[in-house]
Design an enzyme around this catalytic site. Structure first.
Site, PDB file in Angstrom:
ATOM      1  N   GLY A 177      -8.838   3.764   7.356  1.00  0.00           N
ATOM      2  CA  GLY A 177      -8.670   5.215   7.442  1.00  0.00           C
ATOM      3  C   GLY A 177      -7.220   5.649   7.483  1.00  0.00           C
ATOM      4  N   PHE A 178      -6.378   4.878   8.161  1.00  0.00           N
ATOM      5  CA  PHE A 178      -4.996   5.327   8.335  1.00  0.00           C
ATOM      6  C   PHE A 178      -4.027   4.152   8.277  1.00  0.00           C
ATOM      7  CE2 PHE A 178      -7.867   8.199  10.449  1.00  0.00           C
ATOM      8  CZ  PHE A 178      -7.456   9.436   9.960  1.00  0.00           C
ATOM      9  N   GLY A 179      -2.825   4.439   7.806  1.00  0.00           N
ATOM     10  CA  GLY A 179      -1.760   3.446   7.851  1.00  0.00           C
ATOM     11  C   GLY A 179      -1.110   3.490   9.234  1.00  0.00           C
ATOM     12  N   GLY A 180      -0.278   2.509   9.500  1.00  0.00           N
ATOM     13  CA  GLY A 180       0.537   2.534  10.714  1.00  0.00           C
ATOM     14  C   GLY A 180      -0.190   2.153  11.986  1.00  0.00           C
TER      15      GLY A 180
ATOM     16  N   ASP B  88      -5.623  -6.605   5.549  1.00  0.00           N
ATOM     17  CA  ASP B  88      -5.136  -5.236   5.359  1.00  0.00           C
ATOM     18  C   ASP B  88      -5.117  -4.506   6.697  1.00  0.00           C
ATOM     19  OD1 ASP B  88      -4.579  -2.679   4.540  1.00  0.00           O
ATOM     20  OD2 ASP B  88      -6.393  -2.417   3.330  1.00  0.00           O
ATOM     21  N   GLY B  89      -3.895  -4.122   7.104  1.00  0.00           N
ATOM     22  CA  GLY B  89      -3.749  -3.329   8.314  1.00  0.00           C
ATOM     23  C   GLY B  89      -2.803  -3.971   9.308  1.00  0.00           C
ATOM     24  N   GLY B  90      -1.671  -3.306   9.528  1.00  0.00           N
ATOM     25  CA  GLY B  90      -0.747  -3.752  10.555  1.00  0.00           C
ATOM     26  C   GLY B  90       0.037  -5.004  10.214  1.00  0.00           C
TER      27      GLY B  90
ATOM     28  N   MET C 252      -9.710   7.157  -0.283  1.00  0.00           N
ATOM     29  CA  MET C 252     -10.522   7.569   0.883  1.00  0.00           C
ATOM     30  C   MET C 252     -11.169   8.917   0.587  1.00  0.00           C
ATOM     31  SD  MET C 252      -7.945   6.648   3.982  1.00  0.00           S
ATOM     32  CE  MET C 252      -6.969   5.128   3.988  1.00  0.00           C
TER      33      MET C 252
ATOM     34  N   ASP D 299      -5.169   2.927  -1.804  1.00  0.00           N
ATOM     35  CA  ASP D 299      -6.201   3.248  -0.821  1.00  0.00           C
ATOM     36  C   ASP D 299      -6.896   4.545  -1.194  1.00  0.00           C
ATOM     37  OD1 ASP D 299      -5.977   1.147   1.239  1.00  0.00           O
ATOM     38  OD2 ASP D 299      -3.918   1.885   1.415  1.00  0.00           O
TER      39      ASP D 299
ATOM     40  N   HIS E 257      -8.579  -0.153  -3.404  1.00  0.00           N
ATOM     41  CA  HIS E 257      -9.353  -0.366  -2.175  1.00  0.00           C
ATOM     42  C   HIS E 257     -10.170   0.895  -1.940  1.00  0.00           C
ATOM     43  CE1 HIS E 257      -9.199  -1.034   2.487  1.00  0.00           C
ATOM     44  NE2 HIS E 257     -10.424  -1.124   2.000  1.00  0.00           N
TER      45      HIS E 257
ATOM     46  N   MET F 141     -12.445   3.095  -0.114  1.00  0.00           N
ATOM     47  CA  MET F 141     -13.054   3.417   1.178  1.00  0.00           C
ATOM     48  C   MET F 141     -13.839   4.699   0.982  1.00  0.00           C
ATOM     49  SD  MET F 141      -9.767   2.391   3.460  1.00  0.00           S
ATOM     50  CE  MET F 141      -8.712   2.507   2.028  1.00  0.00           C
TER      51      MET F 141
ATOM     52  N   MET G 107     -10.487  -6.454   6.951  1.00  0.00           N
ATOM     53  CA  MET G 107      -9.697  -5.376   7.560  1.00  0.00           C
ATOM     54  C   MET G 107      -9.177  -5.832   8.922  1.00  0.00           C
ATOM     55  SD  MET G 107      -9.601  -2.828   5.427  1.00  0.00           S
ATOM     56  CE  MET G 107      -8.606  -1.816   6.516  1.00  0.00           C
TER      57      MET G 107
ATOM     58  N   SER H 201       0.856  -1.195   0.000  1.00  0.00           N
ATOM     59  CA  SER H 201       0.000   0.000   0.000  1.00  0.00           C
ATOM     60  C   SER H 201       0.887   1.237   0.000  1.00  0.00           C
ATOM     61  CB  SER H 201      -0.862   0.006   1.256  1.00  0.00           C
ATOM     62  OG  SER H 201      -1.270   1.330   1.548  1.00  0.00           O
TER      63      SER H 201
ATOM     64  N   HIS I 177      -1.438  -1.746  -4.035  1.00  0.00           N
ATOM     65  CA  HIS I 177      -2.695  -1.512  -3.300  1.00  0.00           C
ATOM     66  C   HIS I 177      -2.913  -0.003  -3.169  1.00  0.00           C
ATOM     67  CE1 HIS I 177      -5.798  -2.670  -0.318  1.00  0.00           C
ATOM     68  NE2 HIS I 177      -5.401  -1.601   0.357  1.00  0.00           N
TER      69      HIS I 177
ATOM     70  N   GLY J 215       1.655  -1.699   4.248  1.00  0.00           N
ATOM     71  CA  GLY J 215       1.916  -0.278   4.028  1.00  0.00           C
ATOM     72  C   GLY J 215       3.171   0.179   4.730  1.00  0.00           C
ATOM     73  N   SER J 216       3.039   0.562   5.990  1.00  0.00           N
ATOM     74  CA  SER J 216       4.179   1.151   6.683  1.00  0.00           C
ATOM     75  C   SER J 216       5.355   0.190   6.838  1.00  0.00           C
ATOM     76  CB  SER J 216       3.754   1.720   8.033  1.00  0.00           C
ATOM     77  OG  SER J 216       2.923   0.813   8.697  1.00  0.00           O
TER      78      SER J 216
HETATM   79  C1  DX5 Z   1      -6.003   1.482   5.972  1.00  0.00           C
HETATM   80  C2  DX5 Z   1      -5.604   1.046   4.604  1.00  0.00           C
HETATM   81  C3  DX5 Z   1      -4.421   0.189   4.551  1.00  0.00           C
HETATM   82  C4  DX5 Z   1      -3.148   0.801   5.082  1.00  0.00           C
HETATM   83  C5  DX5 Z   1      -2.246  -0.286   5.525  1.00  0.00           C
HETATM   84  O1  DX5 Z   1      -7.293   1.986   5.932  1.00  0.00           O
HETATM   85  O2  DX5 Z   1      -6.648   0.345   3.972  1.00  0.00           O
HETATM   86  O3  DX5 Z   1      -4.207  -0.320   3.234  1.00  0.00           O
HETATM   87  O4  DX5 Z   1      -2.483   1.565   4.140  1.00  0.00           O
HETATM   88  O5  DX5 Z   1      -1.144   0.294   6.119  1.00  0.00           O
HETATM   89  P1  DX5 Z   1      -0.349  -0.449   7.274  1.00  0.00           P
HETATM   90  O6  DX5 Z   1       0.247  -1.644   6.654  1.00  0.00           O
HETATM   91  O7  DX5 Z   1       0.636   0.565   7.712  1.00  0.00           O
HETATM   92  O8  DX5 Z   1      -1.344  -0.785   8.353  1.00  0.00           O
HETATM   93 ZN    ZN Z   2      -6.196  -0.689   2.111  1.00  0.00          ZN
END
Ligand code: DX5
Ligand code: ZN
Length: 222
Positions: free
Chosen positions: A143-146, A174-176, A38, A36, A67, A69, A138, A10, A34, A196-197
């Site tokens: 909403g947010f990475g990290g 997806d996420g963390g 939003m 995102d 993706h 959102m 999910m 991502s 990927h 992502g991060s």
């Molecule tokens: C969050 C996104 C994810 C996000 C993942 O809403 O859908 O795709 O970028 O980032 P990490 O891997 O940092 O959780």
């Molecule tokens: Zn995503």
């Protein structure tokens, strides 16, 4: 059990000012990009409108896994398929007609994918399984990475894997996701990993994608 593994980085945590360069850094070792999207309505954050996203889709050297959102996703989802996204995820919580929109995405040439937020139950969507090419579970609130990986979602991933049975449906988380958490998601049955991060904050993003893939493949051949 051996299963096909996909790593889909991502770019949410990449440097938006030089996205082309960022994408090229991971292109050779990644399956899909990927993206995102939003809208600041479905989630409390904004990334790209359709015009900006289209530019990324058209210029990306990697095929795009969009993706979405965004609220009222039904019409725009088909447009994402029409501009050439390889895969389009709509959220179950944001669509008025899940089976029809999934069918329309396929008809427009993309893989159809249904995304589920942490508080949404997967069992309600069993009926649309034949219209789905991928489920996205999910593992953070969108909403947010990290954010931190929600281990409590693994039961849902397991149930989704059971639901999929022998169908060729991908199961994305997806996420963390990181070298620390991917094992839990693998164990629960995921085969497609948004990262992502953990990728873009790594000193060498491509090496991180390779490490995640190697770990997942080794895990699968145990
Ligand atoms: C969050 C996104 C994810 C996000 C993942 O809403 O859908 O795709 O970028 O980032 P990490 O891997 O940092 O959780
Ligand atoms: Zn995503």
């Amino acid at each position: 059990m051996s299963r096909e593994i996909r790593i889909t980085p991502s770019i949410l945590n990449a440097n938006f000012a030089q996205l082309d360069q960022e994408i090229k850094r991971i292109a050779n070792v990644s399956d899909l990009l990927h993206l995102d999207v939003m809208d600041d309505i479905f989630v409390p954050n904004f990334t790209f409108d359709f015009e900006a996203a289209s530019k990324i889709v058209k210029s990306s050297v990697l095929a795009v896994d969009a993706h979405l959102m965004v609220a009222n996703v039904d019409e725009i989802a088909v447009q994402y398929a029409e501009i050439g996204c390889a895969s389009v995820t709509i959220h179950a919580e944001a669509t008025a007609n899940i089976p029809q929109t999934l069918k329309n995405i396929r008809k427009a040439g993309a893989r159809s994918s249904l995304g589920i937020k942490p508080n949404t139950d997967i069992s309600d969507y069993q009926a649309v399984i034949d219209d789905v090419d991928m489920f996205l579970i999910m593992t953070v609130e969108p909403g947010f990475g990290g954010q931190s990986f929600m281990e409590s979602m693994m039961e849902k991933v397991r149930r989704t894997r059971d639901l999929i049975g022998s169908r060729p449906i991908w199961l994305q988380v997806d996420g963390g996701i990181s070298m620390t958490t991917i094992e839990m998601a693998l164990d629960a049955g995921a085969d497609t990993f948004v990262v992502g991060s953990a990728v873009f904050n790594a000193p060498d993003p491509a090496a991180m994608v390779v490490s995640l893939r190697e770990f997942a493949i080794a895990y699968g051949s145990k």
